[in-house]
Design a protein around this motif. Structure first.
Motif, PDB file in Angstrom:
ATOM      1  N   VAL A  62       3.526   0.577  -3.033  1.00 54.34           N
ATOM      2  CA  VAL A  62       2.884  -0.403  -3.631  1.00 54.34           C
ATOM      3  C   VAL A  62       1.509   0.271  -3.804  1.00 54.34           C
ATOM      4  O   VAL A  62       0.662   0.108  -4.957  1.00 54.34           O
ATOM      5  N   SER A  63       1.295   1.237  -2.955  1.00 50.76           N
ATOM      6  CA  SER A  63      -0.210   1.722  -3.284  1.00 50.76           C
ATOM      7  C   SER A  63      -0.208   2.658  -4.448  1.00 50.76           C
ATOM      8  O   SER A  63      -1.225   2.843  -5.429  1.00 50.76           O
ATOM      9  N   TRP A  94      -4.883  -2.628  -1.273  1.00 53.19           N
ATOM     10  CA  TRP A  94      -3.867  -3.390  -2.292  1.00 53.19           C
ATOM     11  C   TRP A  94      -4.867  -4.288  -3.104  1.00 53.19           C
ATOM     12  O   TRP A  94      -4.696  -4.612  -4.298  1.00 53.19           O
ATOM     13  N   TRP A 122      -3.274  -2.615   3.171  1.00 58.76           N
ATOM     14  CA  TRP A 122      -3.343  -4.065   2.378  1.00 58.76           C
ATOM     15  C   TRP A 122      -4.866  -4.220   1.927  1.00 58.76           C
ATOM     16  O   TRP A 122      -4.837  -4.910   0.723  1.00 58.76           O
ATOM     17  N   LEU A 166      -0.278   0.804  -7.622  1.00 53.52           N
ATOM     18  CA  LEU A 166      -1.568   0.034  -8.007  1.00 53.52           C
ATOM     19  C   LEU A 166      -2.650   1.119  -8.331  1.00 53.52           C
ATOM     20  O   LEU A 166      -3.543   0.929  -9.047  1.00 53.52           O
TER      21      LEU A 166
END
Length: 302
Positions: A208-209, A268, A265, A212
């Motif tokens: 995810v990191s 994110w 998070w 993004l």
């Protein structure tokens, strides 16, 4: 470039980059190294292994350009050049520092509001000393981040983006981000980015990191026509940004990167909002057959 040559180049690049990472990390893996605390700094052996690993993507890219694609000068093929004119180069480099700093500050603020970051205030008497040390650390680490970004931004993303069509661009961003994340697998298995977390938590978090954050580095590269600002931005994210988490936290509190900073998070959310802005304003689309979009805007405005 013929599709077969492009596919062969991509496979060779990924194979060499990944093999280089695993080979560089082999001494640590064999020795059972584990990072259990976010405040733990790497020792001499860890630093040597990390430095060797970070050069693997650049070596893979140079190898492919010179002996697989045979597509001209390495500097041109990997955008290894300064933005021109010099005033634009300075602005691009300053932007590569200011944007990651702002994103990190926003992520820490969000984490503090959520009660997950032990913010200890800004101490003016120590801030200058820390900032000077952070700037020196970033400067000394730049060659290592050229080792990474000549591969990811200089080689892989442009090859995947192809003609710049919407579908090709989405694929390029997602695949490059995922490849960038999974390249870190050996360090993730040792608790590198998320100490104390099992691999089935740290690997998805890293995916995810990276998916993004990659558009931010790509934007820095596209707006300047050079890989240099992406290198500076990546260096800031991996050195000064991590240092900000430690510097402004209560020194007695435990730090969990999953709940603070760009890698957690809160980051994110901040990155997602910024990337959405870049996408909606057309800043993530490469200019095919001409100068970068931002360069054309600067030229048009005088």
């Amino acid at each position: 470039m013929p599709p077969r040559s492009r596919r062969r180049g991509l496979l060779v690049y990924l194979g060499v980059a990944y093999a280089g990472m695993w080979a560089a990390m082999a001494p640590l893996l064999a020795g059972g190294f584990r990072r259990g605390d976010a405040r733990q700094d790497p020792g001499a052996l860890e630093q040597a292994c990390i430095a060797a690993a970070m050069f693997a993507p650049a070596l893979a890219a140079i190898l492919v350009v010179r002996w697989v694609e045979r597509g001209g000068r390495v500097r041109d093929a990997l955008a290894l050049r300064w933005p021109r004119p010099w005033g634009r180069a300075v602005r691009a480099c300053l932007m590569a520092l200011a944007v990651p700093a702002g994103l990190t500050a926003a992520a820490l603020a969000l984490s503090t509001l959520a009660g997950r970051y032990p913010f200890d205030g800004v101490h003016g008497d120590e801030l200058g000393t820390w900032a000077g040390a952070a700037a020196l650390d970033l400067l000394l680490s730049l060659p290592l981040f050229f080792g990474e970004e000549l591969g990811w931004q200089g080689y892989l993303f442009p090859r995947l983006a192809g003609d710049g069509g919407r579908a090709a661009l989405v694929r390029a961003y997602v695949v490059t981000g995922a490849a960038f994340a999974l390249w870190h697998l050996p360090t993730l298995l040792m608790g590198g980015q998320y100490p104390g977390r099992p691999w089935y938590v740290s690997v998805p978090a890293m995916l995810v990191s990276c998916v993004l954050v990659l558009p931010v580095f790509t934007w820095l590269r596209l707006r300047s026509g050079s890989v240099v600002p992406a290198v500076i931005g990546h260096a800031f994210m991996s050195t000064a940004s991590v240092g900000m988490i430690k510097e402004f936290a209560d020194p007695r509190a435990a730090l969990d990167p999953l709940h603070m900073g760009i890698a957690g998070w809160p980051g994110w959310i901040v990155l997602g909002a910024f990337v959405a802005f870049l996408a909606l304003t057309g800043r993530l689309r490469p200019a095919v057959g001409g100068p970068p979009v931002e360069a054309r805007r600067l030229t048009a405005s005088g």
